[in-house]
Scaffold this motif. Sequence first.
Motif, PDB file in Angstrom:
ATOM      1  N   GLU A  81       0.805  -1.225   0.000  1.00  0.00           N
ATOM      2  CA  GLU A  81       0.000   0.000   0.000  1.00  0.00           C
ATOM      3  C   GLU A  81       0.836   1.273   0.000  1.00  0.00           C
ATOM      4  N   PHE A  82       2.161   1.138   0.045  1.00  0.00           N
ATOM      5  CA  PHE A  82       3.003   2.326   0.173  1.00  0.00           C
ATOM      6  C   PHE A  82       2.741   3.348  -0.933  1.00  0.00           C
ATOM      7  N   ILE A  83       2.650   2.886  -2.172  1.00  0.00           N
ATOM      8  CA  ILE A  83       2.518   3.825  -3.293  1.00  0.00           C
ATOM      9  C   ILE A  83       1.201   4.591  -3.206  1.00  0.00           C
ATOM     10  N   ASP A  84       0.113   3.889  -2.906  1.00  0.00           N
ATOM     11  CA  ASP A  84      -1.181   4.567  -2.769  1.00  0.00           C
ATOM     12  C   ASP A  84      -1.225   5.444  -1.530  1.00  0.00           C
ATOM     13  N   THR A  85      -0.659   4.955  -0.429  1.00  0.00           N
ATOM     14  CA  THR A  85      -0.721   5.687   0.840  1.00  0.00           C
ATOM     15  C   THR A  85       0.043   6.996   0.792  1.00  0.00           C
ATOM     16  N   GLN A  86       1.218   6.985   0.159  1.00  0.00           N
ATOM     17  CA  GLN A  86       2.083   8.169   0.196  1.00  0.00           C
ATOM     18  C   GLN A  86       1.497   9.376  -0.522  1.00  0.00           C
ATOM     19  N   ARG A  87       0.409   9.168  -1.251  1.00  0.00           N
ATOM     20  CA  ARG A  87      -0.244  10.307  -1.899  1.00  0.00           C
ATOM     21  C   ARG A  87      -1.036  11.149  -0.904  1.00  0.00           C
ATOM     22  N   ASN A  88      -1.483  10.534   0.180  1.00  0.00           N
ATOM     23  CA  ASN A  88      -2.337  11.231   1.146  1.00  0.00           C
ATOM     24  C   ASN A  88      -1.727  11.380   2.531  1.00  0.00           C
ATOM     25  N   PHE A  89      -0.919  10.407   2.950  1.00  0.00           N
ATOM     26  CA  PHE A  89      -0.474  10.369   4.343  1.00  0.00           C
ATOM     27  C   PHE A  89       1.038  10.157   4.463  1.00  0.00           C
ATOM     28  N   PRO A  90       1.637  10.722   5.504  1.00  0.00           N
ATOM     29  CA  PRO A  90       3.024  10.366   5.805  1.00  0.00           C
ATOM     30  C   PRO A  90       3.095   8.898   6.230  1.00  0.00           C
ATOM     31  N   ILE A  91       4.129   8.213   5.784  1.00  0.00           N
ATOM     32  CA  ILE A  91       4.386   6.834   6.189  1.00  0.00           C
ATOM     33  C   ILE A  91       5.601   6.829   7.103  1.00  0.00           C
ATOM     34  N   VAL A  92       5.425   6.356   8.324  1.00  0.00           N
ATOM     35  CA  VAL A  92       6.533   6.227   9.262  1.00  0.00           C
ATOM     36  C   VAL A  92       6.492   4.826   9.853  1.00  0.00           C
ATOM     37  N   PHE A  93       7.474   4.540  10.706  1.00  0.00           N
ATOM     38  CA  PHE A  93       7.547   3.226  11.340  1.00  0.00           C
ATOM     39  C   PHE A  93       7.429   3.385  12.850  1.00  0.00           C
ATOM     40  N   THR A  94       6.754   2.442  13.478  1.00  0.00           N
ATOM     41  CA  THR A  94       6.590   2.520  14.929  1.00  0.00           C
ATOM     42  C   THR A  94       7.919   2.271  15.621  1.00  0.00           C
ATOM     43  N   SER A  95       8.049   2.784  16.823  1.00  0.00           N
ATOM     44  CA  SER A  95       9.244   2.555  17.624  1.00  0.00           C
ATOM     45  C   SER A  95       9.179   1.174  18.265  1.00  0.00           C
ATOM     46  N   GLY A  96      10.286   0.740  18.830  1.00  0.00           N
ATOM     47  CA  GLY A  96      10.307  -0.555  19.499  1.00  0.00           C
ATOM     48  C   GLY A  96      10.923  -1.638  18.637  1.00  0.00           C
TER      49      GLY A  96
END
Length: 261
Positions: free
Chosen positions: A51-66
């Motif tokens: 979903e990265f390609i579709d998601t990056q058009r609307n929302f920042p993509i980050v990774f959770t900590s831990g």
Amino acid sequence: MASAPQQPQLPLFYKDLMPLNSRDHQGWKSKNFDDASFLASTHAIPITVDEFIDTQRNFPIVFTSGENSLPIALMGLNEGVNTFVSDDGKIEDNIYLPAYARRYPFMLAKLREDSDELSLCFDPSAGVVGEFDEGSALFDGDQPSETTKNILDFCQKFEESGQRTKAFIDEINKLDILMDGEIGITTQENPNNPFNYRGFRMVDENKLRELPTDTLENLHKNGMLMLIHAHLFSLNLMRVIFARQVRQGKGPQEVTQAAQG
């Protein structure tokens, strides 16, 4: 109708899980949510690498900590703030809604500790699965209906995508290119006192550039480099999301005041 054995902590959105079966749920139907209010107080939603390609058009993509980092889409920057769901529970048109949210209230889950078998379950508290007059039948006699088959297929594909996501995370962890993220956002009203956001992880661009050429070529060939760049490009949307919060009266100062009030 007994619920499935309760897990120590159910996934985001789910308050209960019940295995779907023709014996207990004969004649039950599934209907659409009237609104997206179940999303309204959620600022971050898990996503898969597919979903990265579709998601990056609307929302920042980050990774959770831990230790077990997961990619997430940020629909708001502050806890409890979703800038894409209105006060009346309507979700904004023409945005990409992550599959994690689209599968709710269904999911595949293990019912027994000693088995890896996954069963189709649903959250009865969602209020969209039950003995309704209207909706899509879940069973045709004692066999799954086309609706249930489609739901099962969607959930299975989601699990498969989850495995690909885990492989992606394992690889970037092995390359050691994740770092603790931080972003400072200033406003015209207060340019010398930025709002700082932490508690997430992101790809370190310097470490990415320093990877050996053959490693970068392999990342390009297997499609991972494209995903990494989608993540990095999406980070520019952090300020866009912040501006949305401010316009909606949900900026960090307003959020803090609301929590205290």
